[in-house]
Design a protein around this motif. Sequence first.
Motif, PDB file in Angstrom:
ATOM      1  N   ARG A  40      73.737  59.276  25.246  1.00  0.00           N
ATOM      2  CA  ARG A  40      74.096  59.338  23.966  1.00  0.00           C
ATOM      3  C   ARG A  40      73.106  59.603  23.048  1.00  0.00           C
ATOM      4  N   SER A  41      74.076  60.150  21.859  1.00  0.00           N
ATOM      5  CA  SER A  41      73.424  60.909  21.077  1.00  0.00           C
ATOM      6  C   SER A  41      72.187  60.242  20.169  1.00  0.00           C
ATOM      7  N   PHE A  42      71.458  60.968  19.642  1.00  0.00           N
ATOM      8  CA  PHE A  42      70.190  59.807  18.121  1.00  0.00           C
ATOM      9  C   PHE A  42      70.725  58.787  17.744  1.00  0.00           C
ATOM     10  N   TYR A  43      70.046  57.685  17.862  1.00  0.00           N
ATOM     11  CA  TYR A  43      69.820  56.305  17.596  1.00  0.00           C
ATOM     12  C   TYR A  43      68.923  55.931  16.965  1.00  0.00           C
ATOM     13  N   PRO A  44      68.329  54.723  15.755  1.00  0.00           N
ATOM     14  CA  PRO A  44      67.022  54.030  15.959  1.00  0.00           C
ATOM     15  C   PRO A  44      66.521  53.377  16.984  1.00  0.00           C
ATOM     16  N   ASN A  45      65.140  53.188  17.162  1.00  0.00           N
ATOM     17  CA  ASN A  45      64.126  53.333  17.792  1.00  0.00           C
ATOM     18  C   ASN A  45      64.000  51.187  17.610  1.00  0.00           C
ATOM     19  N   PRO A  46      64.596  50.868  17.653  1.00  0.00           N
ATOM     20  CA  PRO A  46      64.400  49.102  17.377  1.00  0.00           C
ATOM     21  C   PRO A  46      63.314  48.759  17.569  1.00  0.00           C
ATOM     22  N   GLU A  47      62.073  49.021  18.119  1.00  0.00           N
ATOM     23  CA  GLU A  47      60.388  48.851  18.526  1.00  0.00           C
ATOM     24  C   GLU A  47      59.962  50.527  17.333  1.00  0.00           C
ATOM     25  N   ASP A  48      60.316  50.759  16.852  1.00  0.00           N
ATOM     26  CA  ASP A  48      59.421  51.360  16.142  1.00  0.00           C
ATOM     27  C   ASP A  48      60.432  52.277  14.915  1.00  0.00           C
ATOM     28  N   ALA A  49      60.017  52.394  13.694  1.00  0.00           N
ATOM     29  CA  ALA A  49      60.753  52.402  12.975  1.00  0.00           C
ATOM     30  C   ALA A  49      60.987  54.551  12.220  1.00  0.00           C
ATOM     31  N   LYS A  50      59.807  54.620  13.584  1.00  0.00           N
ATOM     32  CA  LYS A  50      59.183  56.258  12.643  1.00  0.00           C
ATOM     33  C   LYS A  50      59.989  57.119  13.865  1.00  0.00           C
ATOM     34  N   SER A  51      60.253  56.844  14.891  1.00  0.00           N
ATOM     35  CA  SER A  51      60.729  57.381  15.673  1.00  0.00           C
ATOM     36  C   SER A  51      62.492  57.306  16.314  1.00  0.00           C
ATOM     37  N   GLY A  52      62.906  57.738  17.321  1.00  0.00           N
ATOM     38  CA  GLY A  52      64.038  57.658  17.721  1.00  0.00           C
ATOM     39  C   GLY A  52      64.711  57.551  18.780  1.00  0.00           C
ATOM     40  N   ARG A  78      57.555  61.478  18.266  1.00  0.00           N
ATOM     41  CA  ARG A  78      57.677  60.931  16.476  1.00  0.00           C
ATOM     42  C   ARG A  78      57.047  61.977  16.013  1.00  0.00           C
ATOM     43  N   ASN A  79      57.161  63.717  16.343  1.00  0.00           N
ATOM     44  CA  ASN A  79      57.065  64.362  15.755  1.00  0.00           C
ATOM     45  C   ASN A  79      58.251  64.781  15.157  1.00  0.00           C
ATOM     46  N   ALA A  80      58.360  65.235  13.392  1.00  0.00           N
ATOM     47  CA  ALA A  80      59.091  65.479  12.845  1.00  0.00           C
ATOM     48  C   ALA A  80      60.235  66.239  13.451  1.00  0.00           C
ATOM     49  N   GLN A  81      59.326  67.846  13.992  1.00  0.00           N
ATOM     50  CA  GLN A  81      61.092  69.134  14.370  1.00  0.00           C
ATOM     51  C   GLN A  81      61.314  68.273  15.614  1.00  0.00           C
ATOM     52  N   ALA A  82      60.655  67.836  16.443  1.00  0.00           N
ATOM     53  CA  ALA A  82      61.225  67.241  17.795  1.00  0.00           C
ATOM     54  C   ALA A  82      62.068  65.716  17.429  1.00  0.00           C
ATOM     55  N   LEU A  83      62.041  65.553  16.353  1.00  0.00           N
ATOM     56  CA  LEU A  83      63.469  64.090  16.400  1.00  0.00           C
ATOM     57  C   LEU A  83      64.337  65.203  15.564  1.00  0.00           C
ATOM     58  N   SER A  84      63.466  65.783  14.648  1.00  0.00           N
ATOM     59  CA  SER A  84      64.739  66.581  13.942  1.00  0.00           C
ATOM     60  C   SER A  84      65.990  67.202  15.386  1.00  0.00           C
ATOM     61  N   ASN A  85      65.370  67.898  16.490  1.00  0.00           N
ATOM     62  CA  ASN A  85      65.987  68.333  16.931  1.00  0.00           C
ATOM     63  C   ASN A  85      66.820  67.183  18.398  1.00  0.00           C
TER      64      ASN A  85
END
Length: 133
Positions: free
Chosen positions: A66-78, A30-37
């Motif tokens: 598989r590259s980044f995709y939305p987490n259907p269970e948590d909109a603030k993560s991926g 959920r960390n913004a920098q980690a998600l950006s990575n």
Amino acid sequence: MAYWLLKSEPGSWSWADQLAAHETRWDGVRNAQALSNMRKMAPGDRAFFYHSGKERAIVGLVAISRSFYPNPEDAKSGLVDVTSVQSMPQPVSLSAIKVDPAFESLALVRQPRLSVMPVPDDLAQKLLKIAGL
């Protein structure tokens, strides 16, 4: 191909769990920098699997499948999907990394709380060599 480091608490998801599953979603970030990575990861990239907590060592290698995709269970993560590649013949401890001046710029040393980080190619090659690969 880029290299990354993914941290996991062995009590939550261990290398043994990863090997048993072989392919899984990497979640819980959920960390913004980690998600950006994670958004920068591409299929075929490799990631060092790092046990945090008491062990503090790189214990395995996974491939991004598989590259980044939305987490259907948590909109603030991926999510990204990862596939087990192999165990490290010699786990690489954080203490071994910290004593080597070549790694002083590595995010693992500079930002110890970051859970997903890039690893420059030259340092990735050095880690693979230390691990016996």
